[in-house]
Design an enzyme around this catalytic site. Structure first.
Site, PDB file in Angstrom:
ATOM      1  N   HIS A  80       0.832  -1.197   0.000  1.00  0.00           N
ATOM      2  CA  HIS A  80       0.000   0.000   0.000  1.00  0.00           C
ATOM      3  C   HIS A  80       0.873   1.256   0.000  1.00  0.00           C
ATOM      4  O   HIS A  80       1.268   1.742   1.059  1.00  0.00           O
ATOM      5  CB  HIS A  80      -0.897   0.006   1.240  1.00  0.00           C
ATOM      6  CG  HIS A  80      -1.802  -1.179   1.330  1.00  0.00           C
ATOM      7  ND1 HIS A  80      -1.376  -2.422   1.737  1.00  0.00           N
ATOM      8  CD2 HIS A  80      -3.126  -1.314   1.066  1.00  0.00           C
ATOM      9  CE1 HIS A  80      -2.386  -3.274   1.715  1.00  0.00           C
ATOM     10  NE2 HIS A  80      -3.458  -2.643   1.314  1.00  0.00           N
TER      11      HIS A  80
ATOM     12  N   HIS B 169      -2.077  -0.863   7.165  1.00  0.00           N
ATOM     13  CA  HIS B 169      -1.705  -1.183   5.789  1.00  0.00           C
ATOM     14  C   HIS B 169      -0.608  -0.254   5.281  1.00  0.00           C
ATOM     15  O   HIS B 169       0.100  -0.589   4.355  1.00  0.00           O
ATOM     16  CB  HIS B 169      -2.928  -1.134   4.871  1.00  0.00           C
ATOM     17  CG  HIS B 169      -3.682   0.147   4.979  1.00  0.00           C
ATOM     18  ND1 HIS B 169      -4.670   0.353   5.917  1.00  0.00           N
ATOM     19  CD2 HIS B 169      -3.604   1.309   4.287  1.00  0.00           C
ATOM     20  CE1 HIS B 169      -5.156   1.580   5.788  1.00  0.00           C
ATOM     21  NE2 HIS B 169      -4.529   2.176   4.807  1.00  0.00           N
TER      22      HIS B 169
ATOM     23  N   GLY C 170      -3.678  -3.470  11.546  1.00  0.00           N
ATOM     24  CA  GLY C 170      -4.070  -4.011  10.251  1.00  0.00           C
ATOM     25  C   GLY C 170      -5.577  -4.185  10.234  1.00  0.00           C
ATOM     26  O   GLY C 170      -6.261  -3.597   9.393  1.00  0.00           O
ATOM     27  N   PRO C 171      -6.112  -4.975  11.165  1.00  0.00           N
ATOM     28  CA  PRO C 171      -7.569  -4.986  11.306  1.00  0.00           C
ATOM     29  C   PRO C 171      -8.001  -3.583  11.736  1.00  0.00           C
ATOM     30  O   PRO C 171      -7.585  -3.091  12.792  1.00  0.00           O
ATOM     31  CB  PRO C 171      -7.814  -6.025  12.407  1.00  0.00           C
ATOM     32  CG  PRO C 171      -6.582  -6.889  12.405  1.00  0.00           C
ATOM     33  CD  PRO C 171      -5.462  -5.942  12.061  1.00  0.00           C
TER      34      PRO C 171
ATOM     35  N   ASP D 129      -9.440   6.591   7.296  1.00  0.00           N
ATOM     36  CA  ASP D 129     -10.905   6.618   7.254  1.00  0.00           C
ATOM     37  C   ASP D 129     -11.501   5.312   7.762  1.00  0.00           C
ATOM     38  O   ASP D 129     -12.525   5.305   8.433  1.00  0.00           O
ATOM     39  CB  ASP D 129     -11.373   6.870   5.816  1.00  0.00           C
ATOM     40  CG  ASP D 129     -11.047   8.278   5.360  1.00  0.00           C
ATOM     41  OD1 ASP D 129     -11.570   9.221   5.965  1.00  0.00           O
ATOM     42  OD2 ASP D 129     -10.268   8.427   4.406  1.00  0.00           O
ATOM     43  N   GLY D 130     -10.853   4.202   7.408  1.00  0.00           N
ATOM     44  CA  GLY D 130     -11.370   2.905   7.841  1.00  0.00           C
ATOM     45  C   GLY D 130     -11.388   2.785   9.352  1.00  0.00           C
ATOM     46  O   GLY D 130     -12.361   2.292   9.928  1.00  0.00           O
TER      47      GLY D 130
ATOM     48  N   HIS E 242      -4.150   3.300  -3.457  1.00  0.00           N
ATOM     49  CA  HIS E 242      -4.235   2.815  -2.078  1.00  0.00           C
ATOM     50  C   HIS E 242      -3.476   1.512  -1.859  1.00  0.00           C
ATOM     51  O   HIS E 242      -2.633   1.436  -0.964  1.00  0.00           O
ATOM     52  CB  HIS E 242      -5.710   2.610  -1.693  1.00  0.00           C
ATOM     53  CG  HIS E 242      -5.905   1.789  -0.457  1.00  0.00           C
ATOM     54  ND1 HIS E 242      -5.852   2.316   0.805  1.00  0.00           N
ATOM     55  CD2 HIS E 242      -6.133   0.452  -0.290  1.00  0.00           C
ATOM     56  CE1 HIS E 242      -6.037   1.360   1.700  1.00  0.00           C
ATOM     57  NE2 HIS E 242      -6.214   0.221   1.062  1.00  0.00           N
TER      58      HIS E 242
ATOM     59  N   GLU F 282     -17.534  -3.876  24.930  1.00  0.00           N
ATOM     60  CA  GLU F 282     -16.690  -5.055  25.066  1.00  0.00           C
ATOM     61  C   GLU F 282     -15.470  -4.969  24.150  1.00  0.00           C
ATOM     62  O   GLU F 282     -14.357  -5.349  24.552  1.00  0.00           O
ATOM     63  CB  GLU F 282     -17.490  -6.327  24.730  1.00  0.00           C
ATOM     64  CG  GLU F 282     -18.701  -6.570  25.611  1.00  0.00           C
ATOM     65  CD  GLU F 282     -19.932  -5.787  25.197  1.00  0.00           C
ATOM     66  OE1 GLU F 282     -19.911  -5.146  24.120  1.00  0.00           O
ATOM     67  OE2 GLU F 282     -20.931  -5.808  25.939  1.00  0.00           O
TER      68      GLU F 282
ATOM     69  N   ASP G 275     -32.294 -15.312  30.461  1.00  0.00           N
ATOM     70  CA  ASP G 275     -31.994 -14.303  29.435  1.00  0.00           C
ATOM     71  C   ASP G 275     -32.021 -14.889  28.029  1.00  0.00           C
ATOM     72  O   ASP G 275     -32.117 -14.152  27.050  1.00  0.00           O
ATOM     73  CB  ASP G 275     -30.646 -13.622  29.712  1.00  0.00           C
ATOM     74  CG  ASP G 275     -30.779 -12.460  30.700  1.00  0.00           C
ATOM     75  OD1 ASP G 275     -31.919 -12.049  30.994  1.00  0.00           O
ATOM     76  OD2 ASP G 275     -29.748 -11.983  31.196  1.00  0.00           O
TER      77      ASP G 275
ATOM     78  N   HIS H  65     -27.933 -14.690  24.988  1.00  0.00           N
ATOM     79  CA  HIS H  65     -26.991 -14.446  26.075  1.00  0.00           C
ATOM     80  C   HIS H  65     -26.285 -15.727  26.531  1.00  0.00           C
ATOM     81  O   HIS H  65     -25.446 -15.660  27.432  1.00  0.00           O
ATOM     82  CB  HIS H  65     -27.717 -13.811  27.265  1.00  0.00           C
ATOM     83  CG  HIS H  65     -28.100 -12.376  27.057  1.00  0.00           C
ATOM     84  ND1 HIS H  65     -28.780 -11.946  25.942  1.00  0.00           N
ATOM     85  CD2 HIS H  65     -27.894 -11.258  27.808  1.00  0.00           C
ATOM     86  CE1 HIS H  65     -28.983 -10.637  26.025  1.00  0.00           C
ATOM     87  NE2 HIS H  65     -28.446 -10.197  27.140  1.00  0.00           N
TER      88      HIS H  65
ATOM     89  N   ARG I 111     -22.623 -19.165  36.284  1.00  0.00           N
ATOM     90  CA  ARG I 111     -23.544 -18.324  37.044  1.00  0.00           C
ATOM     91  C   ARG I 111     -23.955 -19.029  38.339  1.00  0.00           C
ATOM     92  O   ARG I 111     -24.129 -18.398  39.365  1.00  0.00           O
ATOM     93  CB  ARG I 111     -24.787 -18.054  36.195  1.00  0.00           C
ATOM     94  CG  ARG I 111     -25.807 -17.188  36.915  1.00  0.00           C
ATOM     95  CD  ARG I 111     -27.119 -17.107  36.139  1.00  0.00           C
ATOM     96  NE  ARG I 111     -28.038 -16.182  36.794  1.00  0.00           N
ATOM     97  CZ  ARG I 111     -29.347 -16.143  36.575  1.00  0.00           C
ATOM     98  NH1 ARG I 111     -29.892 -16.966  35.683  1.00  0.00           N
ATOM     99  NH2 ARG I 111     -30.105 -15.290  37.218  1.00  0.00           N
TER     100      ARG I 111
END
Lengths: 652, 652
Positions: free
Chosen positions: B31, B71, B120-121, B158-159, B262, B403, B461, B465, B512
């Site tokens: 890139h 990238h 990267g992600p 932007d990503g 890109h 999370e 739930d 869940h 639980r």
């Protein structure tokens, strides 16, 4: 006049509150806080605005109501009971959260009429509603106001707006200008841990405005203010957020406004105090007739609207609602015949695009898209037009770099009906949209996921972008078909299976690199529908090699090498584990044989126990991939014909 | 003076551009667009602001630089080469994206010095940087400016800003007021599919402002404007976003500003044209000495700063940096001894909290937290104090209903060093943070995930869940230890393993409902570290029952029933599949024995091929759960002692 209406609406709202606190108390489990807090907002919304007909819960032009804050399920169940949905009698409310009841802890799509979507995992509802509102716009562009012209209303909580998926959803909705989407935010300043100021300081109105939304706020316990806000939201051409300032657990005098009221029964004493506070003189699960009458007037209004609609709809619209796929098998068979002649050596992602030319030409109701990887996923076929904020007549969505929002929006499009969505990203990023994929499977919504670059064949981008454990983790999701075709024919078969599916999502995973045609002889039957089948079937077997996708080619080379050494190897192509598992024992035994087995897949072994015992061989990955050209990686990780040969010979 | 500096900085930036386009061209993959577009911003940032010392890449008080837009890895590699990192010689750049090189397609933590985090992600970098900036604040509150006082700089694309995780990250950073976090957004208006206006209309500055950030914009090719913006950002007490208006692929005359630049090599002709355009007269991979000199002055400045810091740091700070866990094993052993006397029957989530009392009292550097489920996850021990925007001396984070943001922030805290983070949510919502969990594992960062409510035992739930396929899908992630303890002793052992881990994340999943103590006789050894061990070991075996977590109790009851019928059943508790798989063959054979086997886990069978062959029995789930009280669900899904007995008897 105004006073009478207000009094009646207060009674209508208190009926919701009473049913919610009584059902939660009886179940000794559940969330009274939200239904009691949002009862006024919901009452005004239904009483003055919503068009639904409980006698025809699937009426295509109904308003959609999405309870994104799904833990407040008793709000929905109480309303459905009060409106007179036939399958929501009082016994259902008495059996809230019990085995076999329709009144699950969170609203479950398909469990009862009128539940538009399964909600509970926070943020999914609002993101799914964006797909519904988008589908409304697209169908409206195709079939006019006479056929399609309705609103999508959402109740969302603080949790929905804190989850990341909400960002993807509101940005997409704001960009597309989905003006008939109205989100009512239960702005009660409370989360489970305590006050929202423990963890957030965001100005939500400013945030939504930044994404192009119309925003407003109202006192969520002032019926006229609520009505004014909803009316303004409906009128504005942008999607709307209404911040409804509410008191969680409104009516429970000693607990309201506190986080304790969110997710636990109020207790008998507090319920008695609430009855007094609300001036609600009735027994648990008792609703006075005049309150039923008031709610059922809403249903009657909806039924009348539907009757008018029935008179004016077009034949074209009616025909399209079915998503009739009956023409597809013949088209796919013809395409497969052509492939067996042309013998293209193409990446299965390219084969997927070739199949899409057939699919999209045959089925006018498909809606494609990609999370900003159109040129890599090859999800856009030649005739497709992009949907834009100005023109919704197209059939291709640029979802942006929003895998999670895309998946949830696809759920919404599919749930809306009359359109069949598919969308693509790199397979490694299935992790980014996994909660929404799981909901597709749990709801049984036939969405198609196109996941390309399905192994280390992705190459240089490296381990963050290479699926490895993803085949296993996705096959683990119940009711999801994961198809990994090996060539253009299997890819076409996968698309047929995906498009014909009515009760489960299908994921088509495909290669970056070119693969030869394995199915050189035309077979009319969709062999992939068997899950696994014999691609090479010697008269006698010394070993059975089983592979999927790009590794079938390697297994075939290995079989040739073994043959040269006088060892007879059968080769099984296994494009879909779930479909193979669904075959009868005799078929499975015939495919697997009794000879030693070696599996091959450029992924971890987990999940292969469908085919292999512990003593059988497996050629695949043991850990994460690496950054290098794909051929170097296959060598480096030992996913080679020679490795298969070695494992086979050591087991004969 | 100003002109000279500008010219020198332009040369410095062009060196990045040249190396980026040459390395991508040579690799024929990569890139070039981002490194060329952001070269000016990065040059000003490093030249005028950043304090790092390439000769001591782990210097604790260095500024952190996170390339969220991973990238654009050649930007980072080029800078590291120019700065003189010893492990980033020119051959590494020549071998960009090749097997075994340090210059992977995306920056991989641990592959080369100075790579602070694997990116990267998209969105992970910015969300991880929030954890880094938070760790800086917390350590600053503990040890003063003399020891800890640095900035965290991020380049995001932007990503990164479209991904949902960015919302969770920026809201948390804004709420906490992480003023030393500076995000430079590569505002080039281009994504892979084309112009950003294909899919987004969000006003990013308004969005960040709504989350409590300081925002500004600058021309990303004007050195002085960039410097002014960074200086203002450093000065503002809020976290800062700088929208850097750039041209993607800046310098490539025919391709810049277009999405084609890109992610593909420019080609020889365009590279030659770019050399002309940039007035860059040097050969591929050739850097003039004066440019090296300019970059190395940055390194020298950093080394001098570090030398000053070395003189003033406190002994207390130095001692704490190690995260010395050596006192823990004895504390855990004493705790286990106490448990074997007290024999508490508690939920393992409660047992986890009991263990945390020991862990947190012994290890002062733990940082707890929950994604708004503190009272359910039981992640806060008695002495913990919440971190607030006003006071960072606490050790408990209210991550909010985020999370994904939590998991990424924990990665950042762990990567920062000197603190050991753990955080909780319901196990079903592991799906929401899976991409960040995967990065913990890929990087080998010892984060601890506390996942409670680990099966249908969650009850009312309902299926949204209830974990079901989650154990399989999480065990599938390489280098992640998934611990599912069966009682308070195994839970304490799991915490010991988690806290002692230095190279892998650990996930502790817990029930639980209450569970009896199985490990009634004290054993000093951490038996859970074996992965699986014999809990009940008759002199002779007719059958081996293998179970995990809450189902061990059921297996023990089944063994009693079998015993009453004269059948000898061994019972194996298997709290960690990955650790069992790492034992030698002799140990594994001894545990598994040769008798028929029946596994039991309230989850799908996938992954159990570590213990079972296809003919062995399994009592577990076949699909999604349901909403009902937990005991009713165990009956409904047939996860009972009787079912184990039946399967055992049918196999003997």
């Amino acid at each position: 006049m105004k006073d009478i209406q207000t009094t009646q609406e207060t009674e209508m709202a208190n009926a919701i509150r009473a049913l919610a606190m009584d059902a939660v108390q009886r179940a000794n489990s559940g969330h009274p806080g939200m239904p009691m807090g949002m009862a006024d907002v919901a009452t005004v919304l239904f009483n003055r605005f919503i068009s639904i007909d409980p006698s025809a819960p699937k009426w295509p032009d109904r308003d959609r109501f999405v309870l994104s804050a799904g833990h407040g399920s008793m709000l929905l169940y109480a309303i459905h009971h009060l409106l007179g949905y036939a399958d929501m009698d009082m016994d259902q409310l008495r059996n809230f959260r019990q085995l076999g009841s329709r009144t699950a802890g969170h609203p479950e799509y398909g469990h009862a009429d009128g539940i538009e979507v399964t909600t509970g995992p926070l943020g999914q509802g609002i993101a799914t509603s964006v797909g519904m509102a988008l589908a409304e716009k697209m169908k409206n562009a195709r079939y006019s106001d006479d056929n399609v012209n309705h609103f999508t209303y959402v109740i969302a909580g603080d949790g929905c707006l804190m989850e990341g998926i909400s960002h993807e959803a509101i940005d997409l909705a704001g960009h597309l200008g989905l003006g008939k989407l109205v989100v009512m935010w239960d702005d009660n300043a409370i989360t489970i841990d305590g006050d929202t100021n423990l963890s957030t300081s965001t100005d939500q109105q400013a945030r939504f405005a930044a994404a192009g939304w119309h925003v407003s706020a109202c006192d969520g316990h002032d019926m006229e203010a609520i009505a004014d806000a909803i009316a303004a939201a409906r009128h504005d051409p942008r999607p709307s957020l209404i911040a409804c300032r509410t008191i969680i657990g409104f009516g429970a005098p000693n607990k309201q406004g506190c986080h304790d009221v969110h997710g636990a029964p109020l207790g008998d004493a507090e319920i008695a105090a609430a009855r007094k506070q609300l001036n609600w003189a009735y027994e648990p699960f008792e609703i006075p007739q005049q309150t039923y009458d008031a709610w059922r007037a809403i249903a009657a209004r909806g039924a009348a609207k539907r009757a008018e609609w029935e008179k004016r709809i077009s034949a074209e619209f009616q025909a399209a609602e079915d998503c009739d796929t009956s023409a597809l098998p013949a088209a796919i068979e013809a395409f497969k015949r052509q492939l067996s002649q042309d013998k293209p050596k193409v990446a299965t992602r390219k084969a997927s695009q070739m199949a899409l030319e057939v699919v999209n030409a045959t089925l006018p109701f498909t809606v494609g898209g990609s999370a900003d990887l159109t040129g890599s996923n090859l999800t856009k076929s030649s005739e497709m037009q992009s949907v834009t904020p100005q023109d919704f007549s197209g059939d291709y969505i640029h979802y942006g770099i929003r895998e999670h929002g895309m998946a949830a929006a696809m759920n919404g499009i599919a749930l809306h009906g009359g359109l069949k969505p598919y969308g693509g990203t790199f397979m490694a990023f299935a992790d980014y949209c996994r909660p929404a994929i799981r909901l597709s499977a749990l709801m049984g919504v036939p969405v198609t996921y196109v996941m390309t670059h399905d192994s280390i064949d992705l190459g240089e981008d490296g381990p963050t972008h290479q699926p490895d454990e993803h085949l296993a983790s996705l096959r683990a999701i119940p009711n999801l078909l994961v198809m990994r075709p090996t060539d253009a024919v299997e890819t076409a078969e996968a698309w047929e299976i995906a498009m014909m599916s009515e009760d489960k999502p299908v994921m088509i995973v495909s290669s970056r690199q070119n693969l030869p045609l394995q199915r050189v002889d035309h077979v009319a039957e969709n062999l992939s529908a068997r899950g696994a089948y014999l691609l090479r079937d010697p008269a006698q077997r010394d070993v059975t090699l089983i592979a999927t996708g790009s590794e079938v080619e390697i297994a075939m080379v290995a079989a040739d090498q073994l043959e040269a050494e006088g060892i007879k190897a059968a080769v099984v192509s296994a494009p879909c584990f779930e479909l193979f598992d669904a075959q009868d024992q005799a078929y499975r035994n015939a495919i697997l044989g009794t000879a030693p087995r070696v599996g091959c897949e450029a992924a971890i072994r987990q999940g292969w126990d469908l085919f292999l015992d512990r003593q059988d061989g497996f050629v695949g990955m043991k850990g994460f991939g690496a950054s290098a050209p794909a051929p170097a990686l296959y060598e480096h990780f030992g996913i080679t014909a020679q490795a298969i040969v070695n494992q086979a010979k050591s087991r004969i």
